[in-house]
Design a protein around this motif. Structure first.
Motif, PDB file in Angstrom:
ATOM      1  N   ALA A 200       1.902   3.436   4.242  1.00  9.63           N
ATOM      2  CA  ALA A 200       1.025   2.873   3.221  1.00  9.63           C
ATOM      3  C   ALA A 200       1.132   1.354   3.298  1.00  9.63           C
ATOM      4  O   ALA A 200       2.223   0.813   3.472  1.00  9.63           O
ATOM      5  N   PHE A 201      -0.003   0.693   3.184  1.00 10.23           N
ATOM      6  CA  PHE A 201      -0.069  -0.766   3.218  1.00 10.23           C
ATOM      7  C   PHE A 201      -0.757  -1.256   1.951  1.00 10.23           C
ATOM      8  O   PHE A 201      -1.712  -0.642   1.490  1.00 10.23           O
ATOM      9  N   ARG A 202      -0.297  -2.372   1.426  1.00  8.05           N
ATOM     10  CA  ARG A 202      -1.021  -3.014   0.334  1.00  8.05           C
ATOM     11  C   ARG A 202      -2.365  -3.480   0.875  1.00  8.05           C
ATOM     12  O   ARG A 202      -2.447  -4.095   1.940  1.00  8.05           O
ATOM     13  N   LYS A 203      -3.419  -3.205   0.130  1.00 11.14           N
ATOM     14  CA  LYS A 203      -4.766  -3.563   0.554  1.00 11.14           C
ATOM     15  C   LYS A 203      -4.883  -5.068   0.817  1.00 11.14           C
ATOM     16  O   LYS A 203      -5.465  -5.496   1.808  1.00 11.14           O
ATOM     17  N   LYS A 204      -4.297  -5.870  -0.038  1.00 10.12           N
ATOM     18  CA  LYS A 204      -4.374  -7.328   0.101  1.00 10.12           C
ATOM     19  C   LYS A 204      -3.728  -7.800   1.405  1.00 10.12           C
ATOM     20  O   LYS A 204      -4.233  -8.720   2.056  1.00 10.12           O
TER      21      LYS A 204
ATOM     22  N   ILE B 163      -3.489  -6.085   4.220  1.00 10.50           N
ATOM     23  CA  ILE B 163      -4.416  -5.716   5.308  1.00 10.50           C
ATOM     24  C   ILE B 163      -5.562  -6.725   5.361  1.00 10.50           C
ATOM     25  O   ILE B 163      -5.934  -7.201   6.439  1.00 10.50           O
ATOM     26  N   GLN B 164      -6.108  -7.069   4.217  1.00 12.19           N
ATOM     27  CA  GLN B 164      -7.221  -8.035   4.176  1.00 12.19           C
ATOM     28  C   GLN B 164      -6.782  -9.405   4.676  1.00 12.19           C
ATOM     29  O   GLN B 164      -7.495 -10.049   5.444  1.00 12.19           O
ATOM     30  N   ASP B 165      -5.605  -9.862   4.252  1.00 12.39           N
ATOM     31  CA  ASP B 165      -5.109 -11.181   4.651  1.00 12.39           C
ATOM     32  C   ASP B 165      -4.803 -11.275   6.145  1.00 12.39           C
ATOM     33  O   ASP B 165      -4.993 -12.323   6.758  1.00 12.39           O
TER      34      ASP B 165
ATOM     35  N   SER C 128      -6.633  -6.698   9.253  1.00 12.49           N
ATOM     36  CA  SER C 128      -6.694  -5.273   9.538  1.00 12.49           C
ATOM     37  C   SER C 128      -5.982  -4.918  10.851  1.00 12.49           C
ATOM     38  O   SER C 128      -5.295  -5.730  11.451  1.00 12.49           O
TER      39      SER C 128
ATOM     40  N   ASP D 263       5.408  -4.289   0.909  1.00 13.23           N
ATOM     41  CA  ASP D 263       4.041  -4.604   1.311  1.00 13.23           C
ATOM     42  C   ASP D 263       3.497  -3.515   2.226  1.00 13.23           C
ATOM     43  O   ASP D 263       2.287  -3.375   2.398  1.00 13.23           O
ATOM     44  N   CYS D 264       4.419  -2.780   2.801  1.00 13.50           N
ATOM     45  CA  CYS D 264       4.113  -1.636   3.649  1.00 13.50           C
ATOM     46  C   CYS D 264       5.348  -0.753   3.616  1.00 13.50           C
ATOM     47  O   CYS D 264       6.462  -1.249   3.527  1.00 13.50           O
TER      48      CYS D 264
END
Length: 182
Positions: free
Chosen positions: A72-76, A78-80, A83, A25-26
């Motif tokens: 690197a982080f999964r966008k989802k 970060i959103q969940d 941020s 996930d990161c």
């Protein structure tokens, strides 16, 4: 990737390799120091170098963190999680730390996987202002301040005295140890 870093020639290849072959996930990688001006002799050769978290690609321990300069982080995710926090970290020219660690702690609470690839690398600038003792003292102070903000636990007077004493004695020790190099 930090704006004062240079990617290794296989940077994107490694990034996509990890994304396509691992379910992190990161994840993060290694950063190595590079200098525009000669490194002061008193500055440790390990300064500016990411400690090796693993010898091969895999999940890191709960007491380890990937560095913000190469991660690197999964966008989802970060959103969940909402941020990065804006009240800590580098901002407006002030030294600050911990926003990546804060987010990684939140990820761990939710069971997300945090990985590391020792072959994903950047060279990170050790700018000339980081060659000054004053900057190093400000950095140590900022790390302690931001860690206290993240944990939400104010330090007692005794803890502050111990922390200051440790920082002071460590500085004296490093000065004596490196006096010959100076």
């Amino acid at each position: 990737m930090d704006d004062d870093a240079k990617a290794h020639s296989n940077f994107l290849e490694r990034l996509f390799f990890v994304i396509e072959n691992y379910h992190f996930d990161c994840f993060g990688g290694m950063f190595l120091p590079w200098y525009q001006t000669p490194k002061p002799k008193w500055l440790s050769t390990s300064f500016g170098r990411m400690p090796l978290l693993r010898n091969s690609i895999g999940i890191i321990n709960n007491n380890q963190y990937v560095a913000g300069g190469i991660c690197a982080f999964r966008k989802k995710v970060i959103q969940d999680l909402g941020s990065f926090p804006l009240h800590i970290g580098m901002r407006n020219g002030n030294i600050g730390y911990g926003e990546e660690n804060y987010l990684q702690d939140k990820m761990r609470e939710k069971g997300f996987n945090i990985g590391f690839d020792p072959e994903w690398k950047i060279d990170h600038l050790v700018a000339s202002y980081k060659h000054q003792l004053r900057w190093h003292l400000q950095r140590f102070y900022a790390k302690g301040r931001d860690k206290q903000i993240v944990t939400g636990k104010p330090m007692t007077t005794t803890q502050k005295i111990k922390l200051f004493s440790r920082a002071f004695l460590s500085t004296i020790y490093q000065l004596i140890k490196n006096l010959i190099k100076l």
